[in-house]
Design a protein around this motif. Structure first.
Motif, PDB file in Angstrom:
ATOM      1  N   LYS A   7       0.858  -1.193   0.000  1.00  0.00           N
ATOM      2  CA  LYS A   7       0.000   0.000   0.000  1.00  0.00           C
ATOM      3  C   LYS A   7       0.885   1.229   0.000  1.00  0.00           C
ATOM      4  CE  LYS A   7      -2.160   1.151   3.792  1.00  0.00           C
ATOM      5  NZ  LYS A   7      -3.128   1.178   4.910  1.00  0.00           N
ATOM      6  N   LYS A   8       0.566   2.175  -0.874  1.00  0.00           N
ATOM      7  CA  LYS A   8       1.323   3.420  -0.934  1.00  0.00           C
ATOM      8  C   LYS A   8       0.965   4.293   0.256  1.00  0.00           C
ATOM      9  CE  LYS A   8       2.130   7.494  -3.846  1.00  0.00           C
ATOM     10  NZ  LYS A   8       1.824   8.167  -5.135  1.00  0.00           N
ATOM     11  N   ILE A   9       1.986   4.653   1.042  1.00  0.00           N
ATOM     12  CA  ILE A   9       1.772   5.493   2.221  1.00  0.00           C
ATOM     13  C   ILE A   9       1.907   6.971   1.868  1.00  0.00           C
ATOM     14  CG2 ILE A   9       2.534   5.993   4.560  1.00  0.00           C
ATOM     15  CD1 ILE A   9       1.258   3.266   4.207  1.00  0.00           C
ATOM     16  N   GLY A  10       2.932   7.320   1.105  1.00  0.00           N
ATOM     17  CA  GLY A  10       3.158   8.714   0.737  1.00  0.00           C
ATOM     18  C   GLY A  10       4.617   8.929   0.388  1.00  0.00           C
ATOM     19  N   MET A  11       5.004  10.191   0.229  1.00  0.00           N
ATOM     20  CA  MET A  11       6.379  10.525  -0.127  1.00  0.00           C
ATOM     21  C   MET A  11       7.046  11.327   0.978  1.00  0.00           C
ATOM     22  SD  MET A  11       6.508  11.282  -4.211  1.00  0.00           S
ATOM     23  CE  MET A  11       8.299  11.103  -4.156  1.00  0.00           C
ATOM     24  N   THR A  12       8.361  11.163   1.057  1.00  0.00           N
ATOM     25  CA  THR A  12       9.180  11.928   1.997  1.00  0.00           C
ATOM     26  C   THR A  12      10.589  11.985   1.417  1.00  0.00           C
ATOM     27  OG1 THR A  12       9.919  12.095   4.301  1.00  0.00           O
ATOM     28  CG2 THR A  12       9.756   9.885   3.364  1.00  0.00           C
ATOM     29  N   GLN A  13      11.565  12.329   2.234  1.00  0.00           N
ATOM     30  CA  GLN A  13      12.944  12.348   1.771  1.00  0.00           C
ATOM     31  C   GLN A  13      13.858  11.829   2.871  1.00  0.00           C
ATOM     32  OE1 GLN A  13      13.699  16.383   0.634  1.00  0.00           O
ATOM     33  NE2 GLN A  13      13.337  17.224   2.668  1.00  0.00           N
ATOM     34  N   VAL A  14      14.890  11.076   2.467  1.00  0.00           N
ATOM     35  CA  VAL A  14      15.819  10.482   3.423  1.00  0.00           C
ATOM     36  C   VAL A  14      17.237  10.627   2.887  1.00  0.00           C
ATOM     37  CG1 VAL A  14      14.151   8.804   4.300  1.00  0.00           C
ATOM     38  CG2 VAL A  14      15.631   8.191   2.380  1.00  0.00           C
ATOM     39  N   TRP A  15      18.203  10.426   3.783  1.00  0.00           N
ATOM     40  CA  TRP A  15      19.609  10.443   3.395  1.00  0.00           C
ATOM     41  C   TRP A  15      20.013   9.034   2.974  1.00  0.00           C
ATOM     42  CZ3 TRP A  15      21.814  15.125   3.072  1.00  0.00           C
ATOM     43  CH2 TRP A  15      21.268  16.158   3.822  1.00  0.00           C
ATOM     44  N   ASN A  16      20.653   8.906   1.822  1.00  0.00           N
ATOM     45  CA  ASN A  16      21.111   7.590   1.391  1.00  0.00           C
ATOM     46  C   ASN A  16      22.527   7.330   1.910  1.00  0.00           C
ATOM     47  OD1 ASN A  16      22.780   9.124  -0.220  1.00  0.00           O
ATOM     48  ND2 ASN A  16      21.847   8.531  -2.150  1.00  0.00           N
ATOM     49  N   GLU A  17      23.103   6.209   1.502  1.00  0.00           N
ATOM     50  CA  GLU A  17      24.426   5.811   1.999  1.00  0.00           C
ATOM     51  C   GLU A  17      25.527   6.755   1.546  1.00  0.00           C
ATOM     52  OE1 GLU A  17      24.917   1.867   0.634  1.00  0.00           O
ATOM     53  OE2 GLU A  17      23.464   0.993   2.035  1.00  0.00           O
ATOM     54  N   LYS A  18      25.289   7.483   0.449  1.00  0.00           N
ATOM     55  CA  LYS A  18      26.288   8.415  -0.060  1.00  0.00           C
ATOM     56  C   LYS A  18      26.170   9.801   0.551  1.00  0.00           C
ATOM     57  CE  LYS A  18      26.498   6.076  -4.545  1.00  0.00           C
ATOM     58  NZ  LYS A  18      26.331   6.233  -6.019  1.00  0.00           N
TER      59      LYS A  18
END
Length: 211
Positions: A7-18
């Protein structure tokens, strides 16, 4: 397992490994109970039928309720068949979680796009329209439609005004950013089809491309 129902919850932003801040879509992927295991001997093909989103048994027919009672799982709202990985053994009643995407780099997500109602060709297909001044009488119209001679009718697939959206679409080769097993969440980079709360099908990428 080839994939999961989510189920699609929504969008956000996170820091990746780089150390880069990337936009991600949060998907609640599973846990999906195994409702039925199909085999070539009994059904003519091999597949695993998964369920998602519990619902009240009284809303189902007796035949549908019997399917879930036989598998000893709660009544599910959505059913979908997936192929099992080579050597993978599952049985009715097992639960498949988001952990199957650990170590997977790319996934394909299928969903139903947002419905936008009736729309003209300018909004639906980005037609340029006619002249807006100097006496133009075809401002937002599609223009000529059919041929004068044979075949003399509108060709199939002609772009015309109509219902916009609400069609199945697939987003391919989305990068898996995080797999949160404790929360049954899968974070993929970018957007996916559908509105928040809609059911989506997440599969391991079939046509992989270089990042």
């Amino acid at each position: 397992m080839e994939g999961l129902i989510g189920k699609k919850i929504g969008m956000t932003q996170v820091w990746n490994e780089k150390g880069q801040l990337v936009p991600v879509t949060v998907i609640e992927a599973g846990p999906c109970p195994v409702v039925q295991v199909k085999t070539k001997a009994n059904d003519g093909y091999d597949a695993v039928q998964l369920g998602f989103s519990e619902q009240k048994p009284q809303r189902l027919t007796k035949a549908a309720r019997t399917r879930f009672e036989k598998a000893n799982v709660a009544a599910q709202r959505v059913l979908k068949e997936f192929a099992a990985d080579a050597g993978e053994e599952v049985k009715a009643g097992d639960a498949v979680g988001v952990a199957i995407f650990e170590g997977v780099g790319l996934v394909d997500v299928t969903g139903v796009s947002k419905g936008k109602g009736f729309a003209g060709v300018v909004r639906r297909y980005r037609f340029g329209g006619g002249p807006m001044t100097h006496g133009g009488h075809s401002k937002r119209r599609p223009g000529a439609m059919a041929t004068r001679d044979l075949p003399g009718w509108i060709q199939k697939g002609k772009k015309m005004p109509g219902h916009m959206g609400d069609v199945q679409r697939k987003a391919r080769n989305l990068t898996v950013v995080q797999v949160r097993k404790d929360d049954n969440l899968l974070l993929v980079q970018g957007s996916i089809p559908g509105a928040n709360g809609e059911i989506v099908i997440v599969k391991k990428a079939l046509k992989k491309v270089k990042a």
